[in-house]
Design an enzyme around this catalytic site. Sequence first.
Site, short mmCIF file in Angstrom:
data_model
loop_
_atom_site.label_atom_id
_atom_site.label_comp_id
_atom_site.label_asym_id
_atom_site.label_seq_id
_atom_site.Cartn_x
_atom_site.Cartn_y
_atom_site.Cartn_z
N ASN A 9 38.87 34.49 31.24
CA ASN A 9 39.97 34.62 31.39
C ASN A 9 41.23 34.43 32.36
O ASN A 9 40.24 33.83 33.33
CB ASN A 9 39.40 36.32 32.18
CG ASN A 9 40.83 36.97 32.14
OD1 ASN A 9 42.26 36.23 32.35
ND2 ASN A 9 41.15 37.81 32.96
N TRP A 10 41.76 32.97 32.21
CA TRP A 10 41.97 32.23 32.38
C TRP A 10 42.95 32.54 34.00
O TRP A 10 43.25 32.32 34.77
CB TRP A 10 42.62 30.34 32.49
CG TRP A 10 41.81 30.34 30.74
CD1 TRP A 10 40.56 30.59 30.91
CD2 TRP A 10 42.27 28.85 30.25
NE1 TRP A 10 40.03 29.25 30.12
CE2 TRP A 10 41.44 28.61 29.48
CE3 TRP A 10 43.91 28.41 29.99
CZ2 TRP A 10 41.11 27.70 28.53
CZ3 TRP A 10 43.94 27.21 29.12
CH2 TRP A 10 42.03 26.79 28.40
N LYS A 11 43.33 33.92 33.68
CA LYS A 11 44.49 34.64 33.52
C LYS A 11 45.52 32.99 34.14
O LYS A 11 46.04 33.22 34.05
CB LYS A 11 44.21 34.98 35.51
CG LYS A 11 42.45 35.65 35.75
CD LYS A 11 42.34 36.21 36.81
CE LYS A 11 40.98 37.21 36.65
NZ LYS A 11 40.31 38.09 38.39
N HIS A 97 43.69 44.98 31.87
CA HIS A 97 42.08 44.48 33.28
C HIS A 97 42.81 45.61 34.41
O HIS A 97 43.95 45.34 34.22
CB HIS A 97 42.52 43.04 33.30
CG HIS A 97 42.44 42.31 34.42
ND1 HIS A 97 42.46 42.46 35.50
CD2 HIS A 97 40.73 41.61 33.52
CE1 HIS A 97 41.79 41.47 36.11
NE2 HIS A 97 40.58 40.76 35.39
N GLU A 99 43.38 43.93 37.28
CA GLU A 99 45.05 43.45 37.69
C GLU A 99 46.53 44.30 36.90
O GLU A 99 46.93 44.37 37.70
CB GLU A 99 44.45 42.16 37.60
CG GLU A 99 44.39 41.50 38.84
CD GLU A 99 43.20 40.65 38.90
OE1 GLU A 99 44.11 39.12 37.55
OE2 GLU A 99 42.21 39.69 38.84
N GLU A 169 34.44 45.83 35.05
CA GLU A 169 34.20 44.50 36.23
C GLU A 169 35.19 45.97 37.23
O GLU A 169 36.26 46.54 37.60
CB GLU A 169 35.74 43.97 35.83
CG GLU A 169 35.18 42.99 34.88
CD GLU A 169 36.84 42.05 34.19
OE1 GLU A 169 36.21 41.02 34.34
OE2 GLU A 169 37.78 42.26 34.98
N GLY A 175 37.09 38.08 41.54
CA GLY A 175 37.61 36.66 42.80
C GLY A 175 37.06 37.05 44.32
O GLY A 175 37.50 36.40 44.98
N SER A 216 33.03 37.52 39.52
CA SER A 216 32.74 36.93 39.78
C SER A 216 31.03 36.37 39.74
O SER A 216 30.00 35.89 40.25
CB SER A 216 31.81 37.17 41.98
OG SER A 216 33.17 37.96 42.84
N GLY A 237 36.36 35.27 35.13
CA GLY A 237 37.38 34.58 35.61
C GLY A 237 37.59 33.07 36.46
O GLY A 237 37.23 31.96 35.70
N GLY A 238 37.81 33.15 36.76
CA GLY A 238 37.32 31.70 37.81
C GLY A 238 36.54 30.18 37.14
O GLY A 238 37.06 29.68 38.00
P1 PGA Z 1 36.21 36.69 38.73
O1 PGA Z 1 36.98 37.71 37.46
O2 PGA Z 1 35.40 36.12 37.95
O3 PGA Z 1 37.18 35.78 38.67
O4 PGA Z 1 35.67 37.66 39.06
C1 PGA Z 1 37.23 38.36 37.14
C2 PGA Z 1 38.19 38.90 35.82
O5 PGA Z 1 38.88 39.74 36.79
O6 PGA Z 1 38.09 39.53 34.39
#
Ligand code: PGA
Length: 258
Positions: A9-11, A97, A99, A169, A175, A216, A237-238
């Site tokens: 997930n590149w966000k 998600h 977010e 999640e 994050g 994470s 994500g990251g």
């Molecule tokens: P993260 O994000 O790996 O940066 O913690 C995961 C996500 O929100 O899908």
Amino acid sequence: MRTPIIAGNWKMNMQLATAAELVTALKNDLAPLAASNQVEIVLCPPFVYLPRVAELVQGTRIGVGAQNMYFESKGAFTGEIAPAMVADFAQYVIIGHSERRQYFHETDESVNKKIRAALAQNLKPIVCVGEALETYEMGETDIWVRGQIHGAFKDLTAAEARALIVAYEPIWAIGTGKAATGAGANAVIGISIRGALTDLYGEAVAQAVRVQYGGSVTAKNIDEFIVQPDIDGALVGGASLKADEFSAICRAGLKKFE
Ligand code: PGA
């Protein structure tokens, strides 16, 4: 056996040039693994880069997903993207998600509508659930996550339910560099998520649905999650923004077969 699935997930990151660089590197690293069909690999770039990423992964078995979409099929919804538009380029879509729920006011109800709209376009939804730190600290993760599963799967048939991928999640792990433990995530997935699915559809469906862990995840800690019996992969994500790191996470999917 459930096929492990690793999704990036590149966000709201990358631009056209850096996205192309990343995908080109991943393609070289991951094409053989993707072609083996042992691990399903999905890249979820921002909407505007879907066409380019789709073009770049053509001829590989690397999948493409959107990070969101609207549930209406067309019309006067300025700034929104319809399911059929996503389906022109992608096979997957992340829905709900945390977010999106936190900053864009998505609810279990809108998540449910989006899942139905995605399924109608043969998109595979990756449905996100997970509790906030406060809920976790109050020991209410089980009831919270069960509620989110009931909301997301509302009125879906068993056949539809089987097509879904769930991502567990915990919000406190996203994050933050503070991932859940493998055993902790496995317990929520095995007891709360598969438990809610058992209540809704019975044991066979609950065992068929794939559930990822997210929050994470790195190349360093992926093994701890992937070896757990109820965890079928990761939503990353990251660490999905770096080719070496994401490739290593995808390759860890093979540990499911050891
Ligand atoms: P993260 O994000 O790996 O940066 O913690 C995961 C996500 O929100 O899908």
